[in-house]
Structures are given as C-alpha cells and as structure tokens.
Design an enzyme around this catalytic site. Sequence first.
Site, PDB file in Angstrom:
ATOM      1  N   GLU A 299       1.082  -0.924   0.053  1.00 37.56           N
ATOM      2  CA  GLU A 299      -0.001  -0.153  -0.132  1.00 37.56           C
ATOM      3  C   GLU A 299       1.017   1.682  -0.127  1.00 37.56           C
ATOM      4  O   GLU A 299       0.346   2.332   0.960  1.00 37.56           O
ATOM      5  CB  GLU A 299      -1.060  -0.144   1.414  1.00 37.56           C
ATOM      6  CG  GLU A 299      -2.008  -1.451   1.098  1.00 37.56           C
ATOM      7  CD  GLU A 299      -2.972  -0.971   1.973  1.00 37.56           C
ATOM      8  OE1 GLU A 299      -4.340  -0.494   1.795  1.00 37.56           O
ATOM      9  OE2 GLU A 299      -2.741  -0.614   3.687  1.00 37.56           O
ATOM     10  N   TYR A 300       1.695   0.769  -1.324  1.00 37.48           N
ATOM     11  CA  TYR A 300       2.636   2.260  -0.814  1.00 37.48           C
ATOM     12  C   TYR A 300       2.130   2.947  -2.185  1.00 37.48           C
ATOM     13  O   TYR A 300       1.803   3.269  -3.430  1.00 37.48           O
ATOM     14  CB  TYR A 300       3.920   2.354  -1.284  1.00 37.48           C
ATOM     15  CG  TYR A 300       4.973   3.571  -1.421  1.00 37.48           C
ATOM     16  CD1 TYR A 300       5.903   3.946  -0.207  1.00 37.48           C
ATOM     17  CD2 TYR A 300       5.825   4.023  -2.511  1.00 37.48           C
ATOM     18  CE1 TYR A 300       6.096   5.216  -0.132  1.00 37.48           C
ATOM     19  CE2 TYR A 300       6.255   4.939  -1.903  1.00 37.48           C
ATOM     20  CZ  TYR A 300       6.795   5.436  -1.610  1.00 37.48           C
ATOM     21  OH  TYR A 300       7.305   7.060  -1.036  1.00 37.48           O
TER      22      TYR A 300
END
Length: 697
Positions: A299-300
């Site tokens: 989840e960057y």
Amino acid sequence: MMAFFYLAYLFTSVTLYNGGTYPISAVKSIIVDRKYANEVDESGETLIPPRLHEFADTFAADLRDIWHLNVSVSVAEDRPPHSIYLTISEKTSFWYASGEVSSEGYAFEVTTSGITIHGASPLEGELQLGKSVDFPGWKIRGMMLDAARHYYPPKFIVELCSYMSFFKQNTLQLHLSDNLYNAGIYSREQSLSLYARFRLWSDAPEVEGLNKFKNESYTRAQFKAIQSHCVARGVTIIPEIEAPGHALPIVQWKPDLGLSSDLSLLNISHPDTIPTIKTIWNTFFDWFDSKTVHIGADEYTGEVSEYNRFVNEMAKFIRNNGSKSVRIWGTFPPKPDYDNITKDVSIQHWEFFEDNPLFDYIKNNYSVVNSDDTFYVVNKWSGSYPPKVNIAKSFHGNPATGGQWQPYIFDTNNETNNPERSNKYILGAIAPLWNDFGPNATVYSETYYAWREGIPVLADKQWGGDLSQEEFLTVFPTLRALAPAQNLERSIVSKSSTILRYDSKSSTQGYVSDMSRGKRVSDFSGNDYDASTNCARTSNNTLLVTPDCSLKTPLSSKGRNYTLTLKLYIESIEKQDATIISGADSTLMLTPNIALFASGNYYRLNSTLPLKTWVELSIVGRGEQTFASVRETSLEDSFPSASAVVGAEEEFRAVLGINGAYFVWAPIAIEAPIAELGGEDAGWTGEFAGLLLSSET
Ligand SMILES: *[C@@H]1O[C@H](CO)[C@@H](O)[C@H](O)[C@H]1NC(C)=O
Ligand SMILES: *[C@@H]1O[C@H](CO)[C@@H](O)[C@H](O)[C@H]1NC(C)=O
Ligand SMILES: *[C@@H]1O[C@H](CO)[C@@H](O)[C@H](O)[C@H]1NC(C)=O
Ligand SMILES: *[C@@H]1O[C@H](CO)[C@@H](O)[C@H](O)[C@H]1NC(C)=O
Ligand SMILES: *[C@@H]1O[C@H](CO)[C@@H](O)[C@H](O)[C@H]1NC(C)=O
Ligand SMILES: *[C@@H]1O[C@H](CO)[C@@H](O)[C@H](O)[C@H]1NC(C)=O
Ligand SMILES: *[C@@H]1O[C@H](CO)[C@@H](O)[C@H](O)[C@H]1NC(C)=O
Ligand SMILES: *[C@@H]1O[C@H](CO)[C@@H](O)[C@H](O)[C@H]1NC(C)=O
Ligand SMILES: *[C@@H]1O[C@H](CO)[C@@H](O)[C@H](O)[C@H]1NC(C)=O
Ligand SMILES: *[C@@H]1O[C@H](CO)[C@@H](O)[C@H](O)[C@H]1NC(C)=O
Ligand SMILES: *[C@@H]1O[C@H](CO)[C@@H](O)[C@H](O)[C@H]1NC(C)=O
C-alpha cells in the site's frame, strides 16, 4: 484426502487394515531408526531444522501430555513390539501439487505389534500421523499475525504455533512493524504521536531510538526462543519489517524520511531512506532463522518508479548481505513502462484492486503466495472484514465447481483468474489477521478465538484436503481438545462445574490448625486445589488481608465461560490502583472503579465497590463478553449469597478508536484472574471470606 490425522486416529485405538484395532495405550516406546536419527530436512524455509531424534522427543512429550502415556524414546536399528517406529523413506514418494518432490509426506502403517511412520524427512516424524500415505499440496501453509499494532507475549505465539502445527500448518508470518491508520486529517504532531510500533528490541547503537517500548518488544533471545519452539513443531517464523508504506515507526524515529503528504510513507528519494532501511535489516539478519524474510512493500501511494527501485535495491542487499530471499505484498504489478521488480522476489497477493496474481505475476514468472482477503480477519470489528475467518467460503470457494477452496484459487468468484492447480508458481497460502484498532481493542486470546475454527479449516485446504463442513463440525471438538503443548482456552481440569471453592463458613477445617497464621486453605470443590496463605485468620475464620500478605492458589487463569465470585470486606484502599486478585492474563483492580487490567490495558466499569461492608463481587466471562455484579451480604449469609444484585450487571467493554477519530463500543472477553489475592503492594486492607470459581454463568 483428509488432512486431519495427527493423533486423531490414535484416540484409544487404531483400526487395522484387517479390521482389528490396536490400542494406543499399548505403546511403550518410540524408536528412532538409528540410520536417520540425526537427519534434518534442509528443504524447508527454516535454517534451524530439528533432527529426527528431536522430533521424537517432542512427540513423546505430546503422548504424555495428551494420553498420559509414559513412552521412552530410543535410537535403534530394529523395532521391539509395541513401539512407534520413526524412519525415513529412501525413495521419493511424495509430491506437491506442482509435481515437485515434497519432504513433508509420510506413510503410516499399523500392525498388531505397533505403528511405523515413514517420513520423507524428519519433519514428519513428530506431527503428522495417519493411515496410509499423506502429503501436502503446497509448501507454504499458514497464518500471518499483525504483532505490530498489537503486542503478543512470546508464550502466546509459541502456543499458537503448537495449535497451528497440530493441524499441519508450517508457516507463521509475524508482521513486526506498522502504525494505526494515519488519517489525512491529522496534524504533523498527531501523526508523529500516533500509535506506531517496531517490535524488535536491539541495543545496537545504529538503531537506538527506533524502538522506545522495551516492555512490548522481542529481544534477540526471545525472538530466537520463539523461532526454535515453533520449529520444534515444524512451524517456521517469517519475519516482516514493513517499508516504505506503513512506516510511521521509522518516520517517528527519523522524521525527515517521511513524505510530507503522508508521514506514514517513506520518501524513497531522500538520500538517507534506503541506507536507513538497510541498516535496520543489517542489525537483525542474524536474528532470523528463516531463508525468506518479508520487507512489506504494501500500500505505497508514492511514486511507482521509486517503489520499484526500493524493492530491487533491498532485495539485492538482503540476498547479498543477509543471504536471504525477499517477499513483498502485491502492490505495483509489472507494466510495460516500468523498470519492474525483480523476479527473485516472491509476491504475497491480497486484493484484486492491487494486482491480478495470475495475469500480472504468475504469467510473468513471479512466484506468489495466496493471501487473498477472502480469508482476512480484522480483530474484533471492521467496516470491511469479518472478525473471524469466513470458513463457509473455504468449503464453497471454488468458482469452477462450487466446492472446496484451495491455495490455487485466488478468485472465489471468477474462474478465469485462477491458474491450474499444478502451477509451479503458487507457493501456498497464508491467512492474515490485522489489528486495525490497535492494542486496546482486544486481549491476546481474542486473536486465538478469531482463528480457532479458521486454522483447522484453512490448514486442511492448504494441505490439499477436502474436509466438508459437516465432517469438520463433527471432528473439530474432539480434535481441538487434543492439540498438545498449549492451553489457549485456559481450561482447568475439574470434577464438576465448580472448579474452586474456598469458604470460611464451610468449617474451620478449611484452615490448618495454626490459629494465628493460616497456611493452607482447603478447596471444597472436590478438586483439591488448596491455596496457601500467609495472611492472619480472624476470630470469624476470615482472612485478614493486609498489604504484606496474600492468598495463593495453584491455578492462574480461567478462560470463557466462568463465574468468579469473591466475598470481601474492604476496610480501606491505600493507592490509586489497588489489586484485588491477579492471574497470568488479567488483574482485577479498584482504580477506584472496578476494573480489569489485561493485555496491557485497563477496562473500567463506572461503578465502585462499597467500603466497610461485606460484598460479593462476581466477574462473569460469558462467551465474548465479560460482566461484573455486586451483591451486598453479611458474614453470616450463605456463600454465594442469594441476595439481589446491587444496581445491575455491568459489562466491561472495549472502546475502539484511533486518536479520537473513530469510535465503536465492543465487547471484550477477559480471562478470570485466579492466582493471587492481595499481595505485595496490593494497596488495600480488608477481609476475605470466600472464593468460588465455576464454569457456569
Ligand atoms: C516412566 O517410565 C520410566 C521407565 O521406563 C520410569 O523410570 C519413570 O519413573 C516413569 N515415569 C512416570 C511418570 O511414570
Ligand atoms: C523527498 O526528499 C527529497 C530529497 O531530500 C526532497 O527534495 C523532496 O522534497 C522530498 N519529497 C517529499 C514529498 O517530501
Ligand atoms: C554488505 O556486505 C558487504 C560485504 O560483507 C559489506 O562490505 C557492506 O558494508 C555491507 N553493507 C552494509 C550496508 O552493511
Ligand atoms: C515490465 O514488465 C512488463 C510486463 O511483463 C513488460 O511488458 C515490461 O517490458 C517490463 N519492463 C522492463 C523494463 O523489463
Ligand atoms: C517464463 O519462463 C519460461 C521458462 O521457464 C519462459 O519460456 C518464458 O518466456 C518466461 N516468461 C516470461 C514472461 O518471462
Ligand atoms: C473474470 O476474469 C477475467 C480475467 O481477469 C475478466 O476478463 C472477466 O471480465 C472477469 N469476469 C467477471 C464477470 O468479472
Ligand atoms: C466477627 O463477627 C462478629 C459478628 O458477626 C462481628 O461483630 C465482628 O466484627 C467480626 N469480626 C471481624 C474481625 O470481622
Ligand atoms: C508497557 O509499559 C507501558 C508504560 O508503562 C504501559 O502503558 C503498557 O501497558 C505496558 N505494556 C504491557 C503489555 O504491559
Ligand atoms: C459509563 O458511563 C458512561 C457515561 O454515562 C457511559 O457512556 C458508559 O457506557 C458507561 N460505561 C460502561 C462500561 O458501562
Ligand atoms: C458460553 O456462553 C455463551 C453465551 O451464553 C454460550 O453461547 C457458549 O456456548 C458458552 N460456552 C461454553 C463453552 O459453555
Ligand atoms: C483505546 O484507545 C483509543 C485510542 O486509540 C481510545 O480512544 C480509547 O478510549 C481506548 N479504549 C479504552 C477502553 O481504553
């Protein structure tokens, strides 16, 4: 094929091929084939595989634990009658679904004179018993525990490994760094003080300040012990240190490394970012006894090119400097215009909105672990995910047939997204549990309950089994009760529903003859769980509880369901947090509100206990809830008293929230504290006239 073997077939007898039975109680010894006694299985994920002989010792301890069998372990060429003979097959006769040879298979043979187990490797000697031949479909089978947003004591993790291993899982991924959701509404100061944790404690100067919470961390010795205890039962710990997203613990240490738009994300372009993460890994490489480690990379939302550069540099570094392989969460799949992530990194798929595991990864020759969020759990409460494993889906999660889910099924709705069962890029499956609401949403054991049915059900499918829901419901209660080397439910052996009963009224024989200083307090439950005390006895046969004395039971903690009733007269409270009674999992306190302290948090009621009057305080663990009630009584009154509850029964509750941003009230299931009443620095003076612990509510 049914995956539930272990000792299940050894209940009291084993059915022979010829229809006869072999009583397990006849087993006298475990014989380890001399030829293989020191054999280890190098093919698994662990760097510290036990020897066949060590598995035999663990197995013998389990037989003692579960069947009360006194079985000796020895090394020999031949087997005497009535022995369990552990040996290893010379020929390769076990294969994963991919066709690759498996070291985890075993053959099981029962005759009238004993049992022979042929393992493909020492791994099988101890855990997996069964009839005929059995081997797993996939190499990686397990769970992921978010130990970052909630601390778990080493003992809990070790007990969890015992439970997993009983059902033949072999992997526990520990998510060791993370932060609560860093909502966009927070100021820089709020983000920098948001709950964020890095769970490893090192004294190395290079990481000084990274971890500020030693009492909620694992030292090197503790982490090593967790790994060796788990691997003794065939479970490998895969450690995960998360970056460049979910990286607030690192940014709280070095605030310059955060992206100004979201401080929980690392600014990979900052010249110190990658060196900092390398320093962290360098510090911990030799803590980790696995061949693969997990660097997070989930989840960057910063730049893809920087993300890919980060993953590739870290993978190279970890391979060169740590001699380990790297796993990441599926986040940015390869695209024509990217410098993609390297193919020696394995991908943990979790959601189709992040990637398509078949078309993005497998077809491009990346290896994938199936962690699709079909089996996600968010502890206690979430807007998106259930609080328990969706086991129904595992029985009906195959979109092609409507039948059983297995690790090759990424998409339980659309067959086109699933590879062939035999595809060699499918490594296996891991089901995660996330603690989105942080440390005070749950007590440790609630994680076990979130997985209690999920572990055996998923373990069966991950192995390649096809146990039906009906079969599961039939065998589960019996099997669960046999899982060795753990007491996650904190159950206590008892002759009846009354587990413990101390009662000053029952008669003076409740105490030893020493009239001034009682020493032993008799248990009238029939279980002989006598207590000892150094408190003085009053002329009314009660115990005078002062800050320098206590009553100690031989027990410690009782899990759901229970009623714990104490008959007390509190003369005075001398400090802010007075301890009435404590146990391994909880402490009952007067703060001055009636409160339970458990898993590092206080759960307080609004009510207090009246002083200078006889009361009965009951704590009730009823399913997922915990209650308290108070009765007014007198010394003469019977115990327990028949008088009415004062006010109403009150419920202990968790308040789920993140920095005041979200609030949900939820139940909390706290174990009863039953080890020590009063004690050093307990902070109160009064009298004690009775304790009753029952498994009924
Ligand atoms: C177990 O058996 C051994 C001999 O085989 C004996 O020395 C030992 O006392 C026994 N232990 C128990 C708890 O019965
Ligand atoms: C990231 O770090 C670089 C180099 O220090 C800096 O120029 C840039 O402004 C930072 N970006 C953000 C979004 O913080
Ligand atoms: C990685 O290992 C090499 C060779 O052992 C060493 O020279 C280098 O300093 C290490 N890098 C880091 C960042 O520790
Ligand atoms: C990245 O992967 C995609 C999809 O496989 C491929 O089209 C592209 O050429 C790759 N990029 C590079 C630089 O290799
Ligand atoms: C995947 O590997 C096979 C050989 O194992 C090769 O033929 C194929 O071209 C590779 N595919 C990609 C997309 O790299
Ligand atoms: C099923 O998956 C395929 C491949 O990803 C996709 O093309 C198709 O649209 C999906 N079908 C549905 C109904 O979502
Ligand atoms: C003992 O009991 C009597 C009568 O019930 C009471 O008056 C007295 O205060 C009690 N003593 C103590 C030490 O509790
Ligand atoms: C660790 O210490 C802090 C500060 O004293 C305390 O608030 C917390 O409850 C402790 N954690 C546990 C698990 O006991
Ligand atoms: C305590 O009182 C507050 C305020 O009346 C109420 O909101 C809360 O639910 C009560 N707490 C419990 C545990 O009953
Ligand atoms: C505990 O109590 C709950 C709620 O009354 C009930 O559903 C559950 O079956 C009970 N569990 C046991 C083990 O008795
Ligand atoms: C749990 O922590 C949150 C902050 O994250 C706080 O708002 C809430 O009141 C706490 N709940 C309890 C029961 O202490």
